[in-house]
Design an enzyme around this catalytic site. Sequence first.
Site, short mmCIF file in Angstrom:
data_model
loop_
_atom_site.label_atom_id
_atom_site.label_comp_id
_atom_site.label_asym_id
_atom_site.label_seq_id
_atom_site.Cartn_x
_atom_site.Cartn_y
_atom_site.Cartn_z
N LYS A 112 0.82 -1.21 0.00
CA LYS A 112 0.00 0.00 0.00
C LYS A 112 0.85 1.26 0.00
O LYS A 112 0.53 2.23 -0.68
CB LYS A 112 -0.97 -0.01 1.18
N LYS A 193 -4.68 -7.31 -12.54
CA LYS A 193 -5.74 -7.55 -11.56
C LYS A 193 -6.58 -6.27 -11.40
O LYS A 193 -6.01 -5.17 -11.32
CB LYS A 193 -5.09 -7.91 -10.21
N LYS A 196 -8.97 -0.83 -7.28
CA LYS A 196 -9.21 0.63 -7.18
C LYS A 196 -7.91 1.39 -7.38
O LYS A 196 -7.88 2.47 -7.96
CB LYS A 196 -9.80 0.98 -5.82
P1 ADP Z 1 -9.07 -2.98 -4.28
O1 ADP Z 1 -7.85 -3.70 -4.79
O2 ADP Z 1 -9.94 -2.55 -5.39
O3 ADP Z 1 -8.75 -1.87 -3.31
P2 ADP Z 1 -9.76 -4.45 -1.93
O4 ADP Z 1 -8.32 -4.68 -1.63
O5 ADP Z 1 -10.53 -3.47 -1.10
O6 ADP Z 1 -9.89 -4.05 -3.48
O7 ADP Z 1 -10.48 -5.85 -1.93
C1 ADP Z 1 -11.68 -6.15 -1.27
C2 ADP Z 1 -12.01 -7.61 -1.50
O8 ADP Z 1 -12.24 -7.84 -2.91
C3 ADP Z 1 -10.88 -8.55 -1.10
O9 ADP Z 1 -11.43 -9.69 -0.48
C4 ADP Z 1 -10.21 -8.94 -2.40
O10 ADP Z 1 -9.69 -10.23 -2.37
C5 ADP Z 1 -11.36 -8.84 -3.40
N1 ADP Z 1 -10.84 -8.39 -4.70
C6 ADP Z 1 -10.40 -7.16 -5.00
N2 ADP Z 1 -9.99 -7.08 -6.27
C7 ADP Z 1 -10.19 -8.31 -6.81
C8 ADP Z 1 -9.97 -8.88 -8.10
N3 ADP Z 1 -9.48 -8.16 -9.09
N4 ADP Z 1 -10.27 -10.17 -8.28
C9 ADP Z 1 -10.79 -10.92 -7.28
N5 ADP Z 1 -11.02 -10.44 -6.05
C10 ADP Z 1 -10.73 -9.16 -5.80
N1 TRP Z 2 -8.64 -6.01 5.24
C1 TRP Z 2 -9.81 -6.40 4.48
C2 TRP Z 2 -9.65 -5.89 3.03
O1 TRP Z 2 -8.93 -4.95 2.79
C3 TRP Z 2 -11.06 -5.84 5.08
C4 TRP Z 2 -11.26 -6.32 6.48
C5 TRP Z 2 -11.13 -5.59 7.61
C6 TRP Z 2 -11.63 -7.64 6.87
N2 TRP Z 2 -11.39 -6.34 8.70
C7 TRP Z 2 -11.70 -7.61 8.29
C8 TRP Z 2 -11.88 -8.82 6.19
C9 TRP Z 2 -12.02 -8.76 9.02
C10 TRP Z 2 -12.20 -9.97 6.92
C11 TRP Z 2 -12.27 -9.94 8.32
O2 TRP Z 2 -10.29 -6.44 2.13
#
Ligand code: ADP
Ligand code: TRP
Length: 327
Positions: A112, A193, A196
């Site tokens: 990140k 992949k 956001k």
């Molecule tokens: P982003 O990468 O858009 O910020 P997050 O990290 O908030 O997404 O992901 C939230 C949930 O969605 C997680 O459980 C993650 O595994 C799933 N996820 C995010 N992007 C994908 C993707 N491209 N393919 C499959 N699952 C995804």
């Molecule tokens: N860290 C998870 C993500 O970015 C979101 C999350 C926060 C979560 N607390 C959690 C997922 C507890 C499962 C259980 O997608």
Amino acid sequence: MPTYLSGIQPSGLQHIGNYFGAIRQHIALQEEAGEHFYFIADFHALTSVRDPEELRTYTRETAVAYLALGLDPEKAVLWRQSDVPEVHEIAWLLATQCGMGLLERAHSYKDKTAQGIKPSVGLFTYPILMAADILAYDSTHVPVGKDQVQHLEMTQDMAGYFNNHYGEVFVRPECLLASTKQAQKVVGLDGQKMSKSYGNTIWIFEEGKKLKKIINKIVTDSRPPEEPKNPDELFLFDTMSLFMEADKVNEWKEKVRAGGEGAPGYGHLKGAIYEAMEAYFAPARERRKELLADPAEVDRILAAGAEKARARACEVRARAFTACGLR
Ligand code: ADP
Ligand code: TRP
């Protein structure tokens, strides 16, 4: 009886990667015997969303997305993380047991900050809050994407440190990893992949001309339609497979493989994806509009969810406080 729990960050509008990778599994699980807890991780989103109006919008949109896509508040508890302040008390108890080395090994902090997110203390200690989110409800099964597996292992470690010292207080949760290819990686407009942070997403509820325009942005090459191509090398078909039955996708693939007069060009294929996605999410899109028009109903669902979630977190907190001598 299993207790399923997961959280999703309102760090933007939820895209189709979030749907196929997380939200869909969460909603499907509500049909299984057991308890179901899902929360909007707004405390976590503060590590990246700095605009209060944006955070409010994304939080509401995320709650509405779950409900519109089929989460049934009679079967699953849905709430905002920040409505259960007890998770912070539990996070502190875990923090006092958690060694620095554990956090230093976390991939997500490095990933990140490399993406430009501020390297705040909150971002660094995020896995502790996430562990508290899970342990505060005696969760037994946590459905998450591959990127969260390390956080789950850290949660198991933190529960272990605490329990070894103070006795069996926290339930050690298991990670529930979706096994389908779609759930593991939905590709974005550029073939990477979908995320956001890469600006390559398709919002679940996009529609009409805007949706068409976005789908047209899927990266292809400049080969003409009549040139035979290997469909397995075109990630366009991965997106198509999300919304279309396999035999339909195979028909398109065969036409592309054969090439020649009348073979579909990329524009043609994108048109088919557009129509399939438009139809796939049509009922959910309508429900989203109804829910946005009735904010009091959404507030009522979140408040009822928070009440149930908080009652559980208070029980677990009491157990943990007693064990470590705070009461
Ligand atoms: P982003 O990468 O858009 O910020 P997050 O990290 O908030 O997404 O992901 C939230 C949930 O969605 C997680 O459980 C993650 O595994 C799933 N996820 C995010 N992007 C994908 C993707 N491209 N393919 C499959 N699952 C995804
Ligand atoms: N860290 C998870 C993500 O970015 C979101 C999350 C926060 C979560 N607390 C959690 C997922 C507890 C499962 C259980 O997608």
